[in-house]
Motif scaffolding. Structure first.
Motif, PDB file in Angstrom:
ATOM      1  N   GLY A 112      29.747   9.713   7.164  1.00  0.00           N
ATOM      2  CA  GLY A 112      29.020   8.507   7.574  1.00  0.00           C
ATOM      3  C   GLY A 112      28.779   7.576   6.403  1.00  0.00           C
ATOM      4  N   SER A 113      28.460   6.323   6.718  1.00  0.00           N
ATOM      5  CA  SER A 113      28.043   5.401   5.661  1.00  0.00           C
ATOM      6  C   SER A 113      26.579   5.697   5.366  1.00  0.00           C
ATOM      7  CB  SER A 113      28.225   3.958   6.118  1.00  0.00           C
ATOM      8  OG  SER A 113      27.542   3.753   7.322  1.00  0.00           O
ATOM      9  N   ARG A 114      26.169   5.444   4.122  1.00  0.00           N
ATOM     10  CA  ARG A 114      24.821   5.855   3.699  1.00  0.00           C
ATOM     11  C   ARG A 114      23.734   4.900   4.202  1.00  0.00           C
ATOM     12  NH1 ARG A 114      25.681   6.504  -1.764  1.00  0.00           N
ATOM     13  NH2 ARG A 114      26.354   8.629  -1.354  1.00  0.00           N
ATOM     14  N   ALA A 115      24.057   3.623   4.331  1.00  0.00           N
ATOM     15  CA  ALA A 115      23.044   2.645   4.728  1.00  0.00           C
ATOM     16  C   ALA A 115      22.892   2.701   6.246  1.00  0.00           C
ATOM     17  CB  ALA A 115      23.453   1.254   4.281  1.00  0.00           C
ATOM     18  N   LEU A 116      21.882   3.445   6.697  1.00  0.00           N
ATOM     19  CA  LEU A 116      21.713   3.690   8.136  1.00  0.00           C
ATOM     20  C   LEU A 116      20.265   3.488   8.547  1.00  0.00           C
ATOM     21  CD1 LEU A 116      23.659   7.072   8.515  1.00  0.00           C
ATOM     22  CD2 LEU A 116      24.481   4.825   9.226  1.00  0.00           C
ATOM     23  N   SER A 119      16.568   7.003  11.920  1.00  0.00           N
ATOM     24  CA  SER A 119      16.872   8.112  12.831  1.00  0.00           C
ATOM     25  C   SER A 119      18.362   8.465  12.800  1.00  0.00           C
ATOM     26  CB  SER A 119      16.449   7.764  14.260  1.00  0.00           C
ATOM     27  OG  SER A 119      15.051   7.683  14.321  1.00  0.00           O
ATOM     28  N   CYS A 120      19.227   7.483  12.575  1.00  0.00           N
ATOM     29  CA  CYS A 120      20.672   7.794  12.447  1.00  0.00           C
ATOM     30  C   CYS A 120      20.877   8.643  11.201  1.00  0.00           C
ATOM     31  CB  CYS A 120      21.501   6.513  12.350  1.00  0.00           C
ATOM     32  SG  CYS A 120      21.389   5.475  13.822  1.00  0.00           S
ATOM     33  N   GLU A 121      20.171   8.274  10.134  1.00  0.00           N
ATOM     34  CA  GLU A 121      20.267   9.039   8.889  1.00  0.00           C
ATOM     35  C   GLU A 121      19.783  10.469   9.126  1.00  0.00           C
ATOM     36  OE1 GLU A 121      18.781  10.197   4.753  1.00  0.00           O
ATOM     37  OE2 GLU A 121      17.702  10.152   6.632  1.00  0.00           O
ATOM     38  N   PHE A 122      18.720  10.639   9.911  1.00  0.00           N
ATOM     39  CA  PHE A 122      18.174  11.982  10.192  1.00  0.00           C
ATOM     40  C   PHE A 122      19.203  12.841  10.941  1.00  0.00           C
ATOM     41  CE2 PHE A 122      15.555  15.044  12.573  1.00  0.00           C
ATOM     42  CZ  PHE A 122      14.804  15.570  11.529  1.00  0.00           C
ATOM     43  N   LEU A 137      27.686  11.617   3.338  1.00  0.00           N
ATOM     44  CA  LEU A 137      27.400  10.183   3.394  1.00  0.00           C
ATOM     45  C   LEU A 137      28.002   9.491   2.180  1.00  0.00           C
ATOM     46  CD1 LEU A 137      23.666  10.033   4.588  1.00  0.00           C
ATOM     47  CD2 LEU A 137      25.757   9.835   5.931  1.00  0.00           C
ATOM     48  N   VAL A 138      28.626   8.345   2.417  1.00  0.00           N
ATOM     49  CA  VAL A 138      29.258   7.611   1.318  1.00  0.00           C
ATOM     50  C   VAL A 138      28.708   6.179   1.284  1.00  0.00           C
ATOM     51  CG1 VAL A 138      31.399   8.929   1.494  1.00  0.00           C
ATOM     52  CG2 VAL A 138      31.200   6.764   2.731  1.00  0.00           C
ATOM     53  N   ASP A 139      28.898   5.533   0.146  1.00  0.00           N
ATOM     54  CA  ASP A 139      28.575   4.109   0.043  1.00  0.00           C
ATOM     55  C   ASP A 139      29.599   3.366   0.913  1.00  0.00           C
ATOM     56  OD1 ASP A 139      28.528   1.431  -0.624  1.00  0.00           O
ATOM     57  OD2 ASP A 139      28.345   1.764  -2.778  1.00  0.00           O
ATOM     58  N   GLY A 140      29.123   2.770   1.983  1.00  0.00           N
ATOM     59  CA  GLY A 140      30.025   2.173   2.971  1.00  0.00           C
ATOM     60  C   GLY A 140      30.858   1.019   2.462  1.00  0.00           C
ATOM     61  N   ASP A 367      16.292   8.283  -2.071  1.00  0.00           N
ATOM     62  CA  ASP A 367      17.371   8.023  -1.100  1.00  0.00           C
ATOM     63  C   ASP A 367      17.269   6.596  -0.554  1.00  0.00           C
ATOM     64  OD1 ASP A 367      18.068  10.578  -1.573  1.00  0.00           O
ATOM     65  OD2 ASP A 367      17.398  11.392   0.342  1.00  0.00           O
ATOM     66  N   LYS A 368      16.017   6.127  -0.376  1.00  0.00           N
ATOM     67  CA  LYS A 368      15.842   4.750   0.109  1.00  0.00           C
ATOM     68  C   LYS A 368      16.469   3.786  -0.896  1.00  0.00           C
ATOM     69  CE  LYS A 368      11.312   5.248   1.306  1.00  0.00           C
ATOM     70  NZ  LYS A 368      10.256   5.604   2.217  1.00  0.00           N
ATOM     71  N   LEU A 369      16.222   4.040  -2.180  1.00  0.00           N
ATOM     72  CA  LEU A 369      16.761   3.145  -3.207  1.00  0.00           C
ATOM     73  C   LEU A 369      18.291   3.201  -3.204  1.00  0.00           C
ATOM     74  CD1 LEU A 369      14.187   3.778  -6.093  1.00  0.00           C
ATOM     75  CD2 LEU A 369      14.414   1.727  -4.683  1.00  0.00           C
ATOM     76  N   THR A 370      18.850   4.403  -3.013  1.00  0.00           N
ATOM     77  CA  THR A 370      20.315   4.518  -2.962  1.00  0.00           C
ATOM     78  C   THR A 370      20.861   3.761  -1.747  1.00  0.00           C
ATOM     79  OG1 THR A 370      19.897   6.778  -3.672  1.00  0.00           O
ATOM     80  CG2 THR A 370      22.181   6.214  -3.249  1.00  0.00           C
ATOM     81  N   MET A 371      20.070   3.725  -0.667  1.00  0.00           N
ATOM     82  CA  MET A 371      20.500   2.984   0.530  1.00  0.00           C
ATOM     83  C   MET A 371      20.327   1.468   0.350  1.00  0.00           C
ATOM     84  SD  MET A 371      18.513   5.368   3.277  1.00  0.00           S
ATOM     85  CE  MET A 371      19.152   5.094   4.896  1.00  0.00           C
ATOM     86  N   GLY A 372      19.642   1.067  -0.733  1.00  0.00           N
ATOM     87  CA  GLY A 372      19.436  -0.368  -0.984  1.00  0.00           C
ATOM     88  C   GLY A 372      18.098  -0.877  -0.492  1.00  0.00           C
TER      89      GLY A 372
END
Ligand SMILES: Cc1ncc(COP(=O)(O)O)c(C=O)c1O
Length: 400
Positions: A112-116, A119-122, A137-140, A367-372
């Motif tokens: 999956g892409s990481r920026a989700l 609940s999708c991330e969960f 999860l990867v950097d989309g 993880d939030k910071l990694t998601m942007g």
């Protein structure tokens, strides 16, 4: 006798949104009827038997399996999306979960892409692994990362584009090609783009999921979800078993509400986008705001691909970052007099939320910071109010 118009292949999107799927009952009602019933009756025991063993004509047997009002919504959305099939679900999350569960099983692999959305991330980081599915999860936006992750076989690829709330845009066609080589079905969460702006099937997606709760309803009235696809074999052998036996069914009343929402979706999206485009430019000029993320702005990191795959339009959502961090973000929210603080989106009313402490509260800070997602970030769902009232509200709240 009914007088419904037969859907024509030539109907354009706006006509499909208004008329697609309509089936009139014997009363010849103009608006679609709400069939608010759970069960159906049979003239004979033999007819009931034939309905269950498949030897009789196809008919409604139980509203957990199918319902006439829900079927009208499914057909209308499938026509709008330009695909063969749609199954409605009780919420967007039940669409995401059931689509993914029907693609994989214990021992399988999902990328999956990481920026989700939280609940999708969960589902990807916690629920699927709990059932023995390996997830990554990867950097989309990183093509090398997709290539690496999809150099190994996978059952499914899941991505949101634009993502919630960072509005990251992923090149669907690029990912779909790699995913298919890895043997994966591509599941695209198309909530932010809506079926009006983005057509993932034309770019290689196999399955599209929606939270119909958002722009499809458009007026904050009810929850709903949808899974769209062409592969009937996948549906008959996998998806239908989850839907039929675990029961994430859409209420007929919600289906009716969403049918009405679809009738005005394209008109509303035009107005959401007009307001959002003007507001994104306006917000970019405010000194208290350090960053405005809107796919329609040339400054968006994936502006070019966004314009290519989103019909040249930026959508109805904006992410903004306050230079003063969380305190400044909270102050802005608390001083708004018109725009509401709400974690919902896609409503006629403009809504703003602080993702760090609401939609993504559960996700660890790192993880939030990694998601942007930063502490100073707000997500703005731009509504249908007068643009000058929205600008004045934001300006006043920024300048207290
Ligand atoms: C991108 C995205 N996917 C899925 C969902 C889940 O939708 P629902 O709230 O209808 O379950 C949301 C809800 O905010 C969302 O933003």
């Amino acid at each position: 006798m009914t007088t419904e118009k037969k859907a024509s292949d030539k109907w354009r999107a706006a006509t499909r949104s208004v008329r697609g799927g309509t089936k009139r009952s014997g009363f010849n009602e103009t608006s679609e009827a709400i069939f608010m019933n759970s069960g159906y009756v049979y003239d004979t025991a033999a007819e009931a038997e034939a309905s269950f063993d498949g030897s009789g004509p196809e008919r409604f047997v139980y509203s957990r399996f199918a319902n006439p009002t829900v079927a009208m919504f499914e057909e209308r959305l499938a026509l709008l999306e330009g695909v063969e099939h749609c199954r409605a679900t009780a919420s967007g999350m039940s669409a995401v979960w059931n689509a993914l569960a029907a693609c994989t099983k214990a021992g399988g692999r999902v990328v999956g892409s990481r920026a989700l959305f939280g609940s999708c991330e969960f589902i990807l980081t916690t629920l699927l692994p709990r059932f023995g599915v390996e997830t990554e999860l990867v950097d989309g936006t990183d093509h090398d990362a997709w290539e690496k992750a999809l150099s190994k076989p996978a059952d499914a690829v899941f991505l949101e584009t634009p993502s919630n709330p960072t509005l990251e845009v992923i090149d669907i066609a690029f990912v779909a090609e790699l995913a298919h080589k890895a043997g994966a079905r591509v599941v695209v969460d198309n909530v932010f783009a809506t079926p009006i702006l983005q057509h993932p099937f034309e770019l290689g997606a196999d399955i599209v999921v929606y939270s119909a709760t958002k722009h499809i309803d458009g007026q904050g009235r009810c929850l709903g979800g949808a899974i769209l696809f062409n592969d009937k074999e996948w549906h008959d052998n996998h998806l239908t078993q989850f839907l039929r036996h675990t029961g994430p069914s859409m209420s007929p009343f919600n289906a009716w509400t969403l049918l009405k929402g679809l009738e005005t979706l394209s008109l509303r999206m035009d107005a959401h986008i007009r307001n959002a485009t003007e507001l994104a430019t306006f917000l970019s000029q405010q000194p208290q705001i350090s960053n405005v993320i809107y796919p329609g702005l040339a400054s968006h990191p994936q502006h070019e691909i966004a314009m290519k795959q989103m019909s040249g339009r930026g959508g109805g959502l904006i992410a903004l970052e306050l230079a003063g961090g969380k305190q400044a973000a909270f102050s802005l929210l608390d001083n708004l007099q018109l725009i509401d603080i709400s974690n919902n989106l896609g409503d006629a009313k403009s809504l703003a939320t602080h993702p760090w402490t609401t939609t993504h509260q559960r996700v660890p800070g790192e993880d939030k910071l990694t998601m942007g997602i930063t502490e100073g970030m707000l997500r703005l769902s731009v509504g249908l109010e007068d643009i000058d009232d929205l600008k004045e509200d934001l300006f006043a709240a920024l300048n207290v």
